[in-house]
Design a protein around this motif. Structure first.
Motif, PDB file in Angstrom:
ATOM      1  N   THR A 193      12.224  10.932   7.207  1.00 14.80           N
ATOM      2  CA  THR A 193      12.223  10.470   5.826  1.00 14.80           C
ATOM      3  C   THR A 193      10.874  10.750   5.197  1.00 14.80           C
ATOM      4  OG1 THR A 193      12.594   8.581   4.353  1.00 14.80           O
ATOM      5  CG2 THR A 193      11.502   8.120   6.424  1.00 14.80           C
ATOM      6  N   THR A 194      10.888  10.881   3.896  1.00 21.57           N
ATOM      7  CA  THR A 194       9.638  10.926   3.153  1.00 21.57           C
ATOM      8  C   THR A 194       9.577   9.649   2.333  1.00 21.57           C
ATOM      9  OG1 THR A 194      10.692  12.119   1.356  1.00 21.57           O
ATOM     10  CG2 THR A 194       9.570  13.439   3.032  1.00 21.57           C
ATOM     11  N   GLU A 195       8.399   9.144   2.159  1.00 21.54           N
ATOM     12  CA  GLU A 195       8.115   7.896   1.442  1.00 21.54           C
ATOM     13  C   GLU A 195       9.115   6.784   1.772  1.00 21.54           C
ATOM     14  OE1 GLU A 195       5.770   7.201  -2.404  1.00 21.54           O
ATOM     15  OE2 GLU A 195       7.854   7.467  -2.993  1.00 21.54           O
ATOM     16  N   MET A 196       8.862   6.146   2.887  1.00 18.91           N
ATOM     17  CA  MET A 196       9.691   5.034   3.336  1.00 18.91           C
ATOM     18  C   MET A 196       9.028   3.716   2.970  1.00 18.91           C
ATOM     19  SD  MET A 196      10.937   4.248   7.165  1.00 18.91           S
ATOM     20  CE  MET A 196      12.196   3.061   7.492  1.00 18.91           C
ATOM     21  N   LEU A 197       9.752   2.904   2.204  1.00 20.73           N
ATOM     22  CA  LEU A 197       9.234   1.594   1.820  1.00 20.73           C
ATOM     23  C   LEU A 197       9.377   0.629   2.981  1.00 20.73           C
ATOM     24  CD1 LEU A 197      10.791   1.322  -1.743  1.00 20.73           C
ATOM     25  CD2 LEU A 197       8.475   2.034  -1.134  1.00 20.73           C
ATOM     26  N   LEU A 198       8.303  -0.125   3.240  1.00 20.15           N
ATOM     27  CA  LEU A 198       8.299  -1.098   4.322  1.00 20.15           C
ATOM     28  C   LEU A 198       7.769  -2.424   3.785  1.00 20.15           C
ATOM     29  CD1 LEU A 198       6.678   1.132   7.078  1.00 20.15           C
ATOM     30  CD2 LEU A 198       9.054   0.364   7.024  1.00 20.15           C
ATOM     31  N   GLY A 199       8.289  -3.510   4.295  1.00 16.28           N
ATOM     32  CA  GLY A 199       7.794  -4.823   3.898  1.00 16.28           C
ATOM     33  C   GLY A 199       8.045  -5.809   5.012  1.00 16.28           C
ATOM     34  N   THR A 217       5.040   4.393   3.590  1.00 18.81           N
ATOM     35  CA  THR A 217       4.495   5.493   4.370  1.00 18.81           C
ATOM     36  C   THR A 217       5.016   6.801   3.780  1.00 18.81           C
ATOM     37  OG1 THR A 217       4.242   6.410   6.577  1.00 18.81           O
ATOM     38  CG2 THR A 217       6.346   5.395   6.084  1.00 18.81           C
ATOM     39  N   ASP A 218       4.219   7.850   3.835  1.00 16.46           N
ATOM     40  CA  ASP A 218       4.603   9.108   3.207  1.00 16.46           C
ATOM     41  C   ASP A 218       5.648   9.887   3.994  1.00 16.46           C
ATOM     42  OD1 ASP A 218       3.042   8.908   0.897  1.00 16.46           O
ATOM     43  OD2 ASP A 218       1.265   9.538   1.993  1.00 16.46           O
ATOM     44  N   MET A 219       5.638   9.738   5.319  1.00 15.32           N
ATOM     45  CA  MET A 219       6.555  10.547   6.109  1.00 15.32           C
ATOM     46  C   MET A 219       6.718   9.952   7.503  1.00 15.32           C
ATOM     47  SD  MET A 219       6.074  14.654   6.810  1.00 15.32           S
ATOM     48  CE  MET A 219       5.520  14.920   5.142  1.00 15.32           C
ATOM     49  N   LEU A 220       7.931  10.023   8.031  1.00 18.06           N
ATOM     50  CA  LEU A 220       8.189   9.720   9.436  1.00 18.06           C
ATOM     51  C   LEU A 220       8.670  11.006  10.082  1.00 18.06           C
ATOM     52  CD1 LEU A 220      10.066   6.285   9.480  1.00 18.06           C
ATOM     53  CD2 LEU A 220       7.674   6.742   9.991  1.00 18.06           C
ATOM     54  N   LYS A 263       2.727   0.744  10.980  1.00 16.90           N
ATOM     55  CA  LYS A 263       3.253   0.759  12.342  1.00 16.90           C
ATOM     56  C   LYS A 263       3.868  -0.599  12.696  1.00 16.90           C
ATOM     57  CE  LYS A 263       1.506   2.165  16.891  1.00 16.90           C
ATOM     58  NZ  LYS A 263       0.294   2.628  17.584  1.00 16.90           N
ATOM     59  N   GLU A 264       3.155  -1.672  12.370  1.00 15.51           N
ATOM     60  CA  GLU A 264       3.647  -3.020  12.667  1.00 15.51           C
ATOM     61  C   GLU A 264       4.875  -3.364  11.836  1.00 15.51           C
ATOM     62  OE1 GLU A 264       2.618  -4.827  15.259  1.00 15.51           O
ATOM     63  OE2 GLU A 264       1.367  -3.082  15.668  1.00 15.51           O
ATOM     64  N   LEU A 265       4.885  -2.955  10.565  1.00 12.51           N
ATOM     65  CA  LEU A 265       6.047  -3.215   9.710  1.00 12.51           C
ATOM     66  C   LEU A 265       7.263  -2.430  10.182  1.00 12.51           C
ATOM     67  CD1 LEU A 265       4.416  -3.302   6.164  1.00 12.51           C
ATOM     68  CD2 LEU A 265       5.366  -5.229   7.452  1.00 12.51           C
ATOM     69  N   LEU A 266       7.041  -1.212  10.646  1.00 10.36           N
ATOM     70  CA  LEU A 266       8.143  -0.407  11.169  1.00 10.36           C
ATOM     71  C   LEU A 266       8.738  -1.083  12.402  1.00 10.36           C
ATOM     72  CD1 LEU A 266       9.627   2.280  10.624  1.00 10.36           C
ATOM     73  CD2 LEU A 266       8.066   3.360  12.228  1.00 10.36           C
ATOM     74  N   LYS A 267       7.877  -1.605  13.276  1.00 10.60           N
ATOM     75  CA  LYS A 267       8.347  -2.319  14.471  1.00 10.60           C
ATOM     76  C   LYS A 267       9.143  -3.563  14.083  1.00 10.60           C
ATOM     77  CE  LYS A 267       4.537  -1.115  17.556  1.00 10.60           C
ATOM     78  NZ  LYS A 267       3.380  -1.686  18.281  1.00 10.60           N
ATOM     79  N   GLU A 268       8.647  -4.288  13.072  1.00  9.08           N
ATOM     80  CA  GLU A 268       9.312  -5.518  12.654  1.00  9.08           C
ATOM     81  C   GLU A 268      10.670  -5.227  12.020  1.00  9.08           C
ATOM     82  OE1 GLU A 268       8.774  -8.831   9.224  1.00  9.08           O
ATOM     83  OE2 GLU A 268       6.997  -8.465  10.465  1.00  9.08           O
TER      84      GLU A 268
END
Length: 162
Positions: free
Chosen positions: A39-45, A57-60, A99-104
């Motif tokens: 993905t490009t520009e993935m919103l995380l919260g 994040t700009d890219m995964l 990184k932490e938000l992606l894990k959560e």
């Protein structure tokens, strides 16, 4: 950031061309066994250390080994060292939060995250653009002074591996 790279100029006006010219070759070199942009520009919260935070994040990137979190910034280069003038600690912390938000948000990915990459787009040196607020890029991709419309030159592409 686990790794910091400096690449050529990336400009929002010509972002597709610049990504093909600078970012794709970087990704090919960084991940020679292959990769896929998830993905490009993935919103995380979410919540981190008791505080609610959000970001994008700009890219995964997915590889056979796992997932890489990529964020892109633009920076001027120090005219003496040729290194990007960036706030490494600030951006490193930002990538840690991603990184932490992606894990959560996606616990199933937690053990697949391999690292973070800060990709810094070279905007030349401050001497190249003494008044950076008065610089624009024309439809042919040429940087020009907003006041005189004279062509400006930028340094050759440099990539730094750290």
């Amino acid at each position: 950031a686990d790794e910091i790279y400096t690449t050529g100029v990336v400009d929002k006006v010509n972002i597709i061309e610049d990504i093909k010219k600078y970012v794709v070759p970087f990704l090919n070199k960084k991940f020679p066994k292959g990769y896929k942009v998830i993905t490009t520009e993935m919103l995380l919260g979410g919540k981190y250390n008791g505080e609610y935070i959000a970001g994008a994040t700009d890219m995964l990137i997915a590889t056979n080994d796992g997932i890489w979190i990529v964020d892109m910034k633009t920076a001027f280069l120090d005219s003496e060292t040729g290194q990007p003038i960036i706030k490494k600690e600030q951006y490193g912390y930002q990538l840690l939060l991603y990184k932490e938000l992606l894990k959560e948000n996606f616990p199933q990915l937690a053990d697949k995250i391999r690292g973070t990459v800060l990709l810094v787009a070279n905007r030349g040196t401050k001497e190249d653009f003494p008044n950076r607020d008065s610089v624009y890029r024309d439809s042919n991709g040429i940087y020009r002074d907003s006041n005189t419309h004279n062509k400006l030159s930028i340094p050759k592409l440099k990539i730094y591996f750290k």
